[in-house]
Design an enzyme around this catalytic site. Structure first.
Site, short mmCIF file in Angstrom:
data_model
loop_
_atom_site.label_atom_id
_atom_site.label_comp_id
_atom_site.label_asym_id
_atom_site.label_seq_id
_atom_site.Cartn_x
_atom_site.Cartn_y
_atom_site.Cartn_z
N GLY A 51 0.84 -1.39 -0.38
CA GLY A 51 0.07 -0.07 -0.11
C GLY A 51 1.50 1.25 -0.20
N PHE A 73 5.70 -6.23 8.73
CA PHE A 73 4.99 -7.42 9.63
C PHE A 73 4.52 -8.45 8.77
CE2 PHE A 73 3.23 -8.61 14.28
CZ PHE A 73 4.10 -9.31 14.68
N TYR A 234 -16.06 5.65 8.99
CA TYR A 234 -15.17 5.79 8.65
C TYR A 234 -15.00 7.49 10.17
CZ TYR A 234 -10.12 6.17 7.73
OH TYR A 234 -9.46 5.61 8.22
P1 NAD Z 1 -1.50 -1.88 3.79
O1 NAD Z 1 -2.52 -3.25 5.03
O2 NAD Z 1 -1.36 -2.50 2.38
O3 NAD Z 1 0.15 -2.23 4.79
C1 NAD Z 1 -0.13 -2.41 6.01
C2 NAD Z 1 0.83 -1.80 6.31
O4 NAD Z 1 2.47 -2.00 7.96
C3 NAD Z 1 2.15 -2.95 5.57
O5 NAD Z 1 3.02 -2.73 5.61
C4 NAD Z 1 1.98 -4.20 7.10
O6 NAD Z 1 3.81 -4.95 7.02
C5 NAD Z 1 2.78 -2.97 8.22
N1 NAD Z 1 1.93 -3.22 9.14
C6 NAD Z 1 0.84 -3.99 9.79
N2 NAD Z 1 1.33 -4.40 11.42
C7 NAD Z 1 2.70 -4.14 11.67
C8 NAD Z 1 3.07 -4.67 12.68
N3 NAD Z 1 2.36 -4.83 14.02
N4 NAD Z 1 4.06 -4.04 12.90
C9 NAD Z 1 5.49 -3.85 11.25
N5 NAD Z 1 4.50 -3.43 10.56
C10 NAD Z 1 3.18 -3.88 10.46
O7 NAD Z 1 -1.92 -0.59 4.80
P2 NAD Z 1 -2.65 1.22 4.05
O8 NAD Z 1 -4.09 1.28 3.54
O9 NAD Z 1 -1.55 1.29 2.72
O10 NAD Z 1 -2.49 1.76 5.25
C11 NAD Z 1 -1.27 2.48 5.64
C12 NAD Z 1 -1.81 3.81 6.40
O11 NAD Z 1 -2.45 4.67 4.57
C13 NAD Z 1 -2.53 3.57 7.22
O12 NAD Z 1 -2.24 4.78 8.53
C14 NAD Z 1 -4.49 4.25 6.47
O13 NAD Z 1 -5.48 4.62 7.68
C15 NAD Z 1 -3.28 5.33 5.69
N6 NAD Z 1 -4.90 5.24 4.56
C16 NAD Z 1 -5.05 4.60 3.49
C17 NAD Z 1 -5.93 4.69 3.00
C18 NAD Z 1 -6.66 3.33 2.03
O14 NAD Z 1 -7.51 3.66 1.18
N7 NAD Z 1 -5.79 2.61 1.70
C19 NAD Z 1 -6.53 6.29 2.86
C20 NAD Z 1 -5.56 6.67 2.82
C21 NAD Z 1 -4.74 7.01 4.57
#
Ligand code: NAD
Length: 395
Positions: A51, A73, A234
């Site tokens: 992501g 992780f 949300y």
């Molecule tokens: P994702 O699930 O693709 O990525 C999550 C990451 O966190 C991965 O690299 C995973 O390995 C890591 N992770 C999770 N638990 C962990 C732990 N205990 N220790 C180490 N690493 C850990 O998620 P994403 O959608 O890219 O979200 C990332 C951020 O972006 C979040 O804060 C999310 O709220 C924010 N965000 C997401 C969106 C969306 O639509 N996807 C929009 C705006 C903001």
């Protein structure tokens, strides 16, 4: 092993190493095709494997030429079980980046733990030195608190009253009505403990204490606001409380980083298909409609486009970091354009089982979902026997 997608309850339990590598390569190619950014030279990305975090690592390395340390992780392959996509992505990133010249190190472990923070600090001291950028991009359903040892689970619930919404099962293409009971105080508190700003603070405290933040260092964490349509689940729900806490934390961290002239920001990003977002009720429907409207207007972006724009136009803008009146970076600016939001709301009101395939970009949503796990990538032979072991050197 011949690897096929194995999907249950909107989760995919297998990943394809070649497909994940192709996905990473495409993101790298995109960044390489763009103008270089005068930005980070040494970056620590926490949540670096999928992501927004993966895109942040790729733009740091390929857009700015930075050395990177990625913390994530992820699951290793076992007999008859593939590794998780983030491990294949990180193996691919390491493979490409080592051929292209930047240093990179990957740590697979629980970022919430003291042990992983310590490991990262020792690694930085030995191999990289002070970092000038720390990206905090964790999305996790639970957190074991390093001081108490207690494990907290987050909840995706409304606050105050029951929320009933239209929802889309993006695998079957079927619409339904979903009702979610409101969270109690304990669930709100636990969600803030998991997804709020405490762990980000612990990282910055640890890095400051070890003198591993460079002068003028910047740290950024990711947040989401989204449309009024999803506010009850949300922004006004449990996860929104955690994001408010994260946003407040940015000010506290800027204060802590004063001595090095550092700054902390929250960037509000666009809603996209990631493993985290596909688990939130109502979000797949909203995103499928949003993609349709944004693609028609040529405004659609993926994680990599968003993060390239974040670094180039916002974080490393030569006129200074651009923020809204609340100090937040807004790369959700195109998503939140009133004309886009109005069209999406109109489509939402008329969405049914019969028309969802045409009024939304359900196919695009599904394709993006499969691609998260390395499936449906062009040019990959999915009938080929592949080795499921991720070839990555981990610290
Ligand atoms: P994702 O699930 O693709 O990525 C999550 C990451 O966190 C991965 O690299 C995973 O390995 C890591 N992770 C999770 N638990 C962990 C732990 N205990 N220790 C180490 N690493 C850990 O998620 P994403 O959608 O890219 O979200 C990332 C951020 O972006 C979040 O804060 C999310 O709220 C924010 N965000 C997401 C969106 C969306 O639509 N996807 C929009 C705006 C903001």
């Amino acid at each position: 092993m011949i690897i096929k997608p194995m999907i249950r309850s909107n989760m995919c339990f297998t990943s394809h190493p070649d497909g994940c590598e192709k996905n990473v390569k495409e993101q790298i190619e995109y960044v390489k095709s763009k103008q270089k950014i005068e930005g980070t030279k040494k970056a620590l990305i926490i949540g670096a494997s999928t992501g927004y975090g993966l895109a942040s690592r790729i733009v740091a390395a390929y857009g700015c030429g930075a050395d990177t340390v990625g913390v994530f992780f992820e699951r290793n392959a076992e007999e008859n079980r593939t590794a998780s996509a983030g491990l294949y992505n990180s193996a691919a990133f390491e493979k490409f980046v080592s051929a292209d010249g930047s240093k990179s190190f990957s740590i697979n472990g629980d970022a919430f733990s003291d042990e992983v923070k310590e490991k990262t600090i020792n690694l930085l001291k030995k191999e990289i030195g002070k970092v000038d950028l720390v990206v905090y991009s964790i999305a996790s359903p639970k957190r074991t608190h390093p001081k108490t040892g207690e494990t907290y689970a987050s909840a995706l619930k409304p606050i105050g009253k029951k929320y009933t919404t239209k929802a889309l099962n993006f695998i079957t293409g079927k619409m339904s009505d979903v009702s979610i009971e409101p969270a109690n105080e304990e669930e709100i508190e636990k969600t803030v403990i998991v997804m709020g700003g405490e762990d980000w603070t612990m990282w910055i405290d640890a890095l400051l204490k070890a003198d591993l933040l460079a002068k003028d260092a910047v740290t950024v964490a990711y947040s989401y606001v989204g449309p009024t349509l999803t506010f009850p689940i949300y922004r006004d729900g449990t996860i929104g409380r955690a994001k408010e806490d994260l946003e407040k934390t940015a000010f506290l961290l800027s204060d802590k980083m004063k001595n090095i002239n550092g700054k902390a920001y929250v960037s509000v990003n666009k809603g996209l298909v990631t493993q985290a977002s596909s688990a939130i009720p109502a979000v797949p429907l909203y995103i499928s409609l949003l993609f349709k409207v944004m693609k028609e207007k040529n405004l659609h972006e993926d994680c990599i486009h968003q993060i390239y724009r974040l670094y180039k136009d916002f974080l490393y803008n030569k006129d200074g970091v651009k923020t809204d009146s609340e100090g937040r970076i807004r790369i959700d600016d195109w998503e939140m354009k009133p004309e886009i939001q109005k069209e999406v709301a109109d489509l939402w009101a008329k969405a049914t089982d019969e028309n969802i395939g045409t009024i939304s970009d359900l196919d695009g949503y599904r394709k993006d979902f499969y691609r998260l796990f390395g499936f449906e990538m062009d040019g990959i032979d999915y009938t080929k026997d592949v080795d499921p072991q991720a070839k990555i050197k981990l610290i």
